[in-house]
Design a protein around this motif. Structure first.
Motif, PDB file in Angstrom:
ATOM      1  N   SER A 148      60.184  27.668  49.223  1.00  0.00           N
ATOM      2  CA  SER A 148      59.488  28.862  49.686  1.00  0.00           C
ATOM      3  C   SER A 148      58.141  28.476  50.319  1.00  0.00           C
ATOM      4  O   SER A 148      57.595  27.403  50.041  1.00  0.00           O
ATOM      5  CB  SER A 148      59.251  29.831  48.525  1.00  0.00           C
ATOM      6  N   HIS A 149      57.629  29.360  51.137  1.00  0.00           N
ATOM      7  CA  HIS A 149      56.314  29.171  51.766  1.00  0.00           C
ATOM      8  C   HIS A 149      55.259  28.969  50.678  1.00  0.00           C
ATOM      9  O   HIS A 149      54.402  28.097  50.778  1.00  0.00           O
ATOM     10  CB  HIS A 149      55.996  30.393  52.629  1.00  0.00           C
ATOM     11  N   ARG A 150      55.329  29.771  49.631  1.00  0.00           N
ATOM     12  CA  ARG A 150      54.355  29.708  48.531  1.00  0.00           C
ATOM     13  C   ARG A 150      54.385  28.349  47.837  1.00  0.00           C
ATOM     14  O   ARG A 150      53.339  27.760  47.544  1.00  0.00           O
ATOM     15  CB  ARG A 150      54.644  30.826  47.534  1.00  0.00           C
ATOM     16  N   GLU A 163      51.728  15.358  55.529  1.00  0.00           N
ATOM     17  CA  GLU A 163      52.023  14.683  56.798  1.00  0.00           C
ATOM     18  C   GLU A 163      52.387  15.703  57.889  1.00  0.00           C
ATOM     19  O   GLU A 163      51.869  15.643  59.007  1.00  0.00           O
ATOM     20  CB  GLU A 163      53.189  13.710  56.581  1.00  0.00           C
ATOM     21  N   LEU A 164      53.246  16.658  57.569  1.00  0.00           N
ATOM     22  CA  LEU A 164      53.662  17.670  58.540  1.00  0.00           C
ATOM     23  C   LEU A 164      52.496  18.586  58.937  1.00  0.00           C
ATOM     24  O   LEU A 164      52.367  18.969  60.099  1.00  0.00           O
ATOM     25  CB  LEU A 164      54.829  18.487  57.992  1.00  0.00           C
ATOM     26  N   ARG A 165      51.647  18.937  57.962  1.00  0.00           N
ATOM     27  CA  ARG A 165      50.483  19.794  58.274  1.00  0.00           C
ATOM     28  C   ARG A 165      49.538  19.085  59.233  1.00  0.00           C
ATOM     29  O   ARG A 165      48.989  19.686  60.143  1.00  0.00           O
ATOM     30  CB  ARG A 165      49.726  20.173  57.002  1.00  0.00           C
ATOM     31  N   HIS A 166      49.342  17.788  59.029  1.00  0.00           N
ATOM     32  CA  HIS A 166      48.450  17.030  59.918  1.00  0.00           C
ATOM     33  C   HIS A 166      49.020  16.918  61.324  1.00  0.00           C
ATOM     34  O   HIS A 166      48.272  16.699  62.278  1.00  0.00           O
ATOM     35  CB  HIS A 166      48.142  15.649  59.332  1.00  0.00           C
ATOM     36  N   LYS A 167      50.318  17.096  61.441  1.00  0.00           N
ATOM     37  CA  LYS A 167      50.943  17.113  62.765  1.00  0.00           C
ATOM     38  C   LYS A 167      50.927  18.515  63.373  1.00  0.00           C
ATOM     39  O   LYS A 167      51.434  18.716  64.461  1.00  0.00           O
ATOM     40  CB  LYS A 167      52.392  16.623  62.667  1.00  0.00           C
ATOM     41  N   ALA A 224      55.484  27.905  57.232  1.00  0.00           N
ATOM     42  CA  ALA A 224      56.803  28.546  57.279  1.00  0.00           C
ATOM     43  C   ALA A 224      57.857  27.539  57.739  1.00  0.00           C
ATOM     44  O   ALA A 224      58.962  27.489  57.185  1.00  0.00           O
ATOM     45  CB  ALA A 224      56.775  29.753  58.203  1.00  0.00           C
ATOM     46  N   GLN A 225      57.535  26.724  58.746  1.00  0.00           N
ATOM     47  CA  GLN A 225      58.467  25.698  59.236  1.00  0.00           C
ATOM     48  C   GLN A 225      58.668  24.612  58.186  1.00  0.00           C
ATOM     49  O   GLN A 225      59.782  24.137  57.978  1.00  0.00           O
ATOM     50  CB  GLN A 225      57.936  25.057  60.515  1.00  0.00           C
ATOM     51  N   ILE A 226      57.575  24.205  57.532  1.00  0.00           N
ATOM     52  CA  ILE A 226      57.660  23.172  56.492  1.00  0.00           C
ATOM     53  C   ILE A 226      58.579  23.643  55.374  1.00  0.00           C
ATOM     54  O   ILE A 226      59.438  22.899  54.896  1.00  0.00           O
ATOM     55  CB  ILE A 226      56.259  22.838  55.938  1.00  0.00           C
TER      56      ILE A 226
END
Length: 186
Positions: free
Chosen positions: A71-73, A53-57, A62-64
């Motif tokens: 972690s980012h990974r 959901e956040l990526r589609h926005k 890094a923020q997610i």
């Protein structure tokens, strides 16, 4: 292990305690693969869905990661895994299970562990996300285990190829412990 942490305590110890009837009451429980995964990893699909959901926005990984406390990974891996499962339909191809916590990518012809060793853990996700879905299907973890046993994949291969059956004792009833003569230990 009812309270969790079985992977830390060792399955052989648990198996021995169950077989010998020396396990304290309430220590172990029998769960199908789906419920074992749910117990261990509850909520992973919710975080993966939130990441999608956040990526589609347009939110950066890094923020997610910061928002969700991972972690980012981990954020990136969960995103790719959940996205691949959704591309494959988001439903177990065998039983119709839709719970994202127990769904996984399956190599239809088998050989998934060899493929991961050869090409890396993320290769199947990359294939699927690029539209190359033919060799893959979505299965829940219980159906994964059933398929492995039916097809003689992984550790089951040697037993099934030689028509040997593992010497597995029948689980004793709660009131009667088996005698040593009743047990066939490996």
């Amino acid at each position: 292990h009812v309270t969790g942490g079985g992977y830390l305590k060792g399955n052989l110890v648990a198996y021995g305690n169950i077989v010998l009837g020396t396990a304290p009451n309430g220590t172990y429980q029998v769960l199908c693969a789906n419920h074992n995964i749910k117990k261990r990893d509850s909520g992973i699909s919710n975080s993966a869905d939130r990441i999608i959901e956040l990526r589609h926005k347009g939110t950066a990984f890094a923020q997610i990661a910061l928002l969700l406390g991972m972690s980012h990974r981990v954020a990136y891996t969960r995103y790719r895994a959940r996205a691949a499962i959704l591309v494959l339909g988001g439903v177990c191809a065998r039983c119709g299970e839709v719970d994202g916590d127990v769904l996984s990518v399956d190599h239809i012809q088998g050989g998934g562990s060899q493929d991961r060793r050869r090409r890396g853990a993320q290769a199947a996700y990359s294939d699927i996300l690029r539209g190359h879905t033919d060799p893959y299907q979505c299965l829940c973890m219980t159906c994964q285990w059933v398929k492995r046993a039916e097809n003689g994949e992984d550790r089951w291969k040697l037993l099934l190829a030689t028509d040997q059956k593992p010497d597995m004792p029948v689980a004793p009833s709660a009131s009667v412990a088996p005698t040593p003569e009743q047990l066939v230990l490996p």
